[in-house]
Design a protein around this motif. Structure first.
Motif, PDB file in Angstrom:
ATOM      1  N   GLU A 158       1.014  -0.987   0.188  1.00 50.34           N
ATOM      2  CA  GLU A 158       0.143  -0.127   0.427  1.00 50.34           C
ATOM      3  C   GLU A 158       0.768   1.291   0.454  1.00 50.34           C
ATOM      4  O   GLU A 158       0.405   2.258  -0.829  1.00 50.34           O
ATOM      5  CB  GLU A 158      -0.752  -0.364   1.590  1.00 50.34           C
ATOM      6  CG  GLU A 158      -2.008   1.418   0.946  1.00 50.34           C
ATOM      7  CD  GLU A 158      -3.165   0.926   0.265  1.00 50.34           C
ATOM      8  OE1 GLU A 158      -3.608   2.043  -0.207  1.00 50.34           O
ATOM      9  OE2 GLU A 158      -3.217  -0.070   0.056  1.00 50.34           O
ATOM     10  N   ILE A 159       1.693   1.355   0.425  1.00 53.88           N
ATOM     11  CA  ILE A 159       2.448   2.548   0.989  1.00 53.88           C
ATOM     12  C   ILE A 159       3.861   2.135   0.005  1.00 53.88           C
ATOM     13  O   ILE A 159       3.349   3.662  -0.910  1.00 53.88           O
ATOM     14  CB  ILE A 159       3.910   2.541   2.418  1.00 53.88           C
ATOM     15  CG1 ILE A 159       3.177   2.773   3.392  1.00 53.88           C
ATOM     16  CG2 ILE A 159       5.209   3.295   1.430  1.00 53.88           C
ATOM     17  CD1 ILE A 159       4.385   2.301   4.707  1.00 53.88           C
ATOM     18  N   VAL A 160       3.826   1.878  -1.198  1.00 54.23           N
ATOM     19  CA  VAL A 160       4.334   2.196  -2.401  1.00 54.23           C
ATOM     20  C   VAL A 160       3.598   2.359  -3.501  1.00 54.23           C
ATOM     21  O   VAL A 160       3.625   3.213  -4.286  1.00 54.23           O
ATOM     22  CB  VAL A 160       5.744   0.501  -3.176  1.00 54.23           C
ATOM     23  CG1 VAL A 160       5.545   0.191  -4.280  1.00 54.23           C
ATOM     24  CG2 VAL A 160       6.026   0.253  -2.066  1.00 54.23           C
ATOM     25  N   MET A 187     -10.012 -17.247  -6.583  1.00 53.94           N
ATOM     26  CA  MET A 187      -8.618 -17.291  -6.655  1.00 53.94           C
ATOM     27  C   MET A 187      -7.816 -15.537  -6.977  1.00 53.94           C
ATOM     28  O   MET A 187      -6.649 -15.777  -6.787  1.00 53.94           O
ATOM     29  CB  MET A 187      -8.521 -17.811  -8.589  1.00 53.94           C
ATOM     30  CG  MET A 187      -7.016 -17.632  -9.254  1.00 53.94           C
ATOM     31  SD  MET A 187      -5.965 -19.453  -8.253  1.00 53.94           S
ATOM     32  CE  MET A 187      -7.111 -20.748  -8.159  1.00 53.94           C
ATOM     33  N   ASP A 188      -8.736 -14.472  -7.419  1.00 54.51           N
ATOM     34  CA  ASP A 188      -7.606 -13.455  -7.280  1.00 54.51           C
ATOM     35  C   ASP A 188      -7.147 -13.263  -6.160  1.00 54.51           C
ATOM     36  O   ASP A 188      -6.187 -12.510  -5.592  1.00 54.51           O
ATOM     37  CB  ASP A 188      -8.613 -12.222  -8.084  1.00 54.51           C
ATOM     38  CG  ASP A 188      -8.766 -12.076  -9.221  1.00 54.51           C
ATOM     39  OD1 ASP A 188      -8.485 -13.223  -9.545  1.00 54.51           O
ATOM     40  OD2 ASP A 188      -9.590 -11.277 -10.236  1.00 54.51           O
ATOM     41  N   HIS A 237      -7.196   8.251  -3.497  1.00 56.66           N
ATOM     42  CA  HIS A 237      -8.298   7.096  -2.697  1.00 56.66           C
ATOM     43  C   HIS A 237      -8.202   6.232  -3.802  1.00 56.66           C
ATOM     44  O   HIS A 237      -8.293   5.004  -3.795  1.00 56.66           O
ATOM     45  CB  HIS A 237      -8.968   7.440  -1.911  1.00 56.66           C
ATOM     46  CG  HIS A 237      -9.950   6.227  -1.342  1.00 56.66           C
ATOM     47  ND1 HIS A 237      -9.035   5.626  -0.506  1.00 56.66           N
ATOM     48  CD2 HIS A 237     -10.863   5.632  -0.964  1.00 56.66           C
ATOM     49  CE1 HIS A 237     -10.526   4.016  -0.181  1.00 56.66           C
ATOM     50  NE2 HIS A 237     -10.748   4.575  -0.850  1.00 56.66           N
ATOM     51  N   LYS A 238      -9.174   7.136  -4.907  1.00 57.33           N
ATOM     52  CA  LYS A 238      -9.871   6.087  -6.108  1.00 57.33           C
ATOM     53  C   LYS A 238      -8.461   5.757  -6.639  1.00 57.33           C
ATOM     54  O   LYS A 238      -8.818   4.242  -7.237  1.00 57.33           O
ATOM     55  CB  LYS A 238     -11.015   6.804  -6.853  1.00 57.33           C
ATOM     56  CG  LYS A 238     -11.872   7.103  -5.996  1.00 57.33           C
ATOM     57  CD  LYS A 238     -13.537   8.399  -6.609  1.00 57.33           C
ATOM     58  CE  LYS A 238     -14.091   8.603  -6.115  1.00 57.33           C
ATOM     59  NZ  LYS A 238     -14.942   8.560  -6.837  1.00 57.33           N
ATOM     60  N   LYS A 239      -7.850   5.679  -6.602  1.00 56.27           N
ATOM     61  CA  LYS A 239      -6.488   5.095  -7.524  1.00 56.27           C
ATOM     62  C   LYS A 239      -5.855   4.003  -7.456  1.00 56.27           C
ATOM     63  O   LYS A 239      -5.324   3.279  -7.665  1.00 56.27           O
ATOM     64  CB  LYS A 239      -5.763   7.116  -8.279  1.00 56.27           C
ATOM     65  CG  LYS A 239      -4.496   6.445  -9.588  1.00 56.27           C
ATOM     66  CD  LYS A 239      -5.546   5.756 -10.381  1.00 56.27           C
ATOM     67  CE  LYS A 239      -3.813   5.388 -11.704  1.00 56.27           C
ATOM     68  NZ  LYS A 239      -3.983   4.719 -12.538  1.00 56.27           N
ATOM     69  N   SER A 240      -5.558   4.037  -5.840  1.00 56.63           N
ATOM     70  CA  SER A 240      -4.580   3.321  -5.215  1.00 56.63           C
ATOM     71  C   SER A 240      -5.512   2.426  -5.168  1.00 56.63           C
ATOM     72  O   SER A 240      -4.870   0.975  -5.369  1.00 56.63           O
ATOM     73  CB  SER A 240      -4.154   3.845  -3.640  1.00 56.63           C
ATOM     74  OG  SER A 240      -5.027   4.029  -3.281  1.00 56.63           O
ATOM     75  N   SER A 241      -6.462   2.639  -4.695  1.00 51.56           N
ATOM     76  CA  SER A 241      -8.130   1.560  -4.595  1.00 51.56           C
ATOM     77  C   SER A 241      -7.743   0.376  -5.479  1.00 51.56           C
ATOM     78  O   SER A 241      -7.864  -0.860  -5.796  1.00 51.56           O
ATOM     79  CB  SER A 241      -8.568   1.988  -4.190  1.00 51.56           C
ATOM     80  OG  SER A 241      -8.733   2.171  -2.607  1.00 51.56           O
ATOM     81  N   SER A 242      -7.890   0.845  -6.669  1.00 52.04           N
ATOM     82  CA  SER A 242      -7.571   0.401  -8.051  1.00 52.04           C
ATOM     83  C   SER A 242      -6.382  -0.259  -8.248  1.00 52.04           C
ATOM     84  O   SER A 242      -6.093  -1.804  -9.051  1.00 52.04           O
ATOM     85  CB  SER A 242      -7.995   1.283  -9.443  1.00 52.04           C
ATOM     86  OG  SER A 242      -6.799   1.684  -9.832  1.00 52.04           O
ATOM     87  N   VAL A 278      -4.686  -1.374  -5.305  1.00 55.86           N
ATOM     88  CA  VAL A 278      -4.202  -1.998  -4.634  1.00 55.86           C
ATOM     89  C   VAL A 278      -5.372  -3.544  -5.037  1.00 55.86           C
ATOM     90  O   VAL A 278      -4.898  -4.653  -3.839  1.00 55.86           O
ATOM     91  CB  VAL A 278      -4.506  -1.693  -3.366  1.00 55.86           C
ATOM     92  CG1 VAL A 278      -3.102  -1.274  -3.368  1.00 55.86           C
ATOM     93  CG2 VAL A 278      -5.020  -1.194  -2.923  1.00 55.86           C
ATOM     94  N   LYS A 279      -6.811  -4.150  -5.450  1.00 55.89           N
ATOM     95  CA  LYS A 279      -7.507  -4.658  -5.030  1.00 55.89           C
ATOM     96  C   LYS A 279      -6.871  -6.033  -5.862  1.00 55.89           C
ATOM     97  O   LYS A 279      -5.705  -5.768  -6.392  1.00 55.89           O
ATOM     98  CB  LYS A 279      -8.086  -3.769  -6.187  1.00 55.89           C
ATOM     99  CG  LYS A 279      -8.595  -3.708  -7.494  1.00 55.89           C
ATOM    100  CD  LYS A 279      -9.917  -3.449  -8.411  1.00 55.89           C
ATOM    101  CE  LYS A 279      -9.713  -3.373  -9.636  1.00 55.89           C
ATOM    102  NZ  LYS A 279     -11.154  -2.545  -9.667  1.00 55.89           N
ATOM    103  N   ALA A 280      -7.399  -7.266  -5.852  1.00 59.32           N
ATOM    104  CA  ALA A 280      -6.976  -8.130  -5.709  1.00 59.32           C
ATOM    105  C   ALA A 280      -7.473  -8.852  -7.296  1.00 59.32           C
ATOM    106  O   ALA A 280      -5.850  -8.940  -7.930  1.00 59.32           O
ATOM    107  CB  ALA A 280      -7.803  -9.431  -4.680  1.00 59.32           C
TER     108      ALA A 280
END
Length: 151
Positions: A37-39, A105-106, A56-61, A63-65
């Motif tokens: 998450e930090i990276v 699986m993801d 938040h929106k960009k990082s969430s997309s 880091v999602k599975a």
């Protein structure tokens, strides 16, 4: 040689232990999730100043599975045998939680990626984490000028 983040934390706070080989795959994924998450947040912030909601929106997309599964597919050919073994231990771990908004699986592949990141972090190898995430997001490619992208 510059100290890794984990070395600085261990020495600065007088912490013992933290041998990556002594932790379960889910424990490695626990710390790996935070480091990943930090990276990712650092990558997102490098795009410039924007609202926290946009960050938040960009990082969430990223880091999602499903995104972590795609990262794994790109880094897989570059993994050492040891790294692949750590990834597989994480992927095959039975966690008590269920995947939210992701296929099982993801979710398992994402857990494998996080376990690998956690392992590398505790081993003091942030350079390798950054290299692999860079490969996963195509950030290590040479620019058209022929120069390497600086981290």
């Amino acid at each position: 040689m510059e100290q890794s983040l984990i070395q600085k934390i261990k020495e600065g706070l007088y912490l013992d232990g933290l041998d990556p080989k002594s932790y379960s795959p889910l424990s490695l994924a626990y710390i790996g999730d935070a480091i990943y998450e930090i990276v990712i947040r650092t990558i997102v912030m490098s795009a410039g100043n924007m609202s926290v909601n946009k960050y938040h929106k960009k990082s969430s997309s990223m880091v999602k599975a499903s995104a972590q599964k795609e990262v794994f597919e790109k880094i897989e050919p570059f993994l050492t045998e040891e790294e692949m073994a750590v990834y597989k231990r994480g992927r095959n771990s039975k966690s008590g939680s269920v995947a939210k908004n992701a296929s099982m699986m993801d979710y398992r592949k994402a857990t494998g990626v996080e376990a690998l990141v956690g392992y590398l972090y505790l081993a003091g190898d942030m350079d390798r984490i950054i290299e692999l995430i860079g490969i996963g997001f195509d950030l290590n490619k040479k620019e058209e000028t022929g120069e390497e992208h600086e981290s």
